[in-house]
Design a protein around this motif. Structure first.
Motif, short mmCIF file in Angstrom:
data_model
loop_
_atom_site.label_atom_id
_atom_site.label_comp_id
_atom_site.label_asym_id
_atom_site.label_seq_id
_atom_site.Cartn_x
_atom_site.Cartn_y
_atom_site.Cartn_z
N HIS A 109 0.82 -1.21 0.00
CA HIS A 109 0.00 0.00 0.00
C HIS A 109 0.86 1.26 0.00
O HIS A 109 0.48 2.27 -0.62
CB HIS A 109 -0.93 -0.01 1.21
N SER A 110 2.00 1.23 0.67
CA SER A 110 2.87 2.40 0.68
C SER A 110 3.41 2.69 -0.71
O SER A 110 3.57 3.85 -1.10
CB SER A 110 4.03 2.21 1.68
N HIS A 130 0.49 4.34 -2.60
CA HIS A 130 0.28 5.73 -2.19
C HIS A 130 1.38 6.63 -2.75
O HIS A 130 1.10 7.74 -3.23
CB HIS A 130 0.24 5.82 -0.67
#
Length: 240
Positions: free
Chosen positions: A95-96, A99
């Motif tokens: 997810h990082s 993002h």
């Protein structure tokens, strides 16, 4: 291998588009101890069950896009691939990355993923038929190139391989893929014998915490029933 052999790559939208024999000839190499498969999660039946149950389908955010490589009409290599609109069910937390990519103005999803859905077990992803017309590296290269082409043609941000073997990880680096590492925790039975034996191997504080947790479970009325073999009925599978 004849160096002039032409490898043709196609994408299929599900396991129903390839016979179990053709898929398994690539996915299940024979081993010495009785010819049993060493990695059951790439069996045609297992992946097909995920699709037919609705677990790995477009509606669930897993669009099957499996790759099939053929030489002269003979299926020589396959790879499980899914176009993903999220990162759920992978047990890899990127997810990082998503993002950061989106903050930089990119679009991370959809992405193209080679993995076994909901199964964080290391195993092969680039499956080359042992007795086929291409060697291992040629088959692997063809599958990777096919995945990259699909991503490019469909404006897919990236191609990922989750829980691949160390050999595939090394090969990916050699052909220019970005290598990443993570960690995974495994519980190993070091000959404890039973629950008490396991407790005795722990520190006093950990033993105390585990005993408290079990006492709370019993106090809440939780019951555990073990079912094996023919005792497992269709209603149990449906609930699972």
């Amino acid at each position: 291998m004849d160096g002039s052999a032409t490898v043709e790559i196609r994408a299929i939208s599900g396991l129903t588009d390839i016979s179990a024999d053709d898929w398994n000839a690539c996915a299940i190499p024979e081993v010495a101890d009785g010819g049993r498969p060493y990695y059951p999660f790439l069996r045609h039946a297992f992946l097909l069950a995920l699709e037919e149950s609705g677990s790995a389908t477009a509606r669930a955010g897993w669009v099957p896009q499996h790759l099939v490589a053929s030489v002269g009409g003979t299926i020589s290599a396959v790879a499980p691939f899914y176009v993903k609109s999220h990162s759920q069910g992978e047990y890899i937390f990127d997810h990082s990355w998503a993002h950061a990519f989106e903050r930089a103005g990119g679009r991370y999803y959809p992405k193209l993923l080679s993995a076994v859905p909901f199964t964080p077990a290391t195993g092969p992803r680039l499956l080359v038929r042992p007795d086929g017309p291409v060697d291992l590296n040629t088959g692997r290269s063809a599958l990777i190139q096919g995945a990259m082409q699909i991503a490019e043609n469909n404006e897919i941000s990236s191609v990922h391989f989750n829980f691949c073997t160390p050999e595939e990880w090394e090969f990916g680096g050699e052909v220019g893929l970005l290598q990443r590492t993570d960690q995974q925790f495994h519980w190993i039975d070091h000959g404890y014998g039973d629950w008490q034996g396991f407790l005795e191997a722990l520190s006093s504080r950990k033993r105390k915490n585990l005993r408290k947790e079990r006492e709370k479970a019993v106090a809440n009325g939780i019951e555990i029933h073990w079912l094996t073999g023919d005792a497992i009925q269709p209603e149990h599978w449906d609930a699972f």
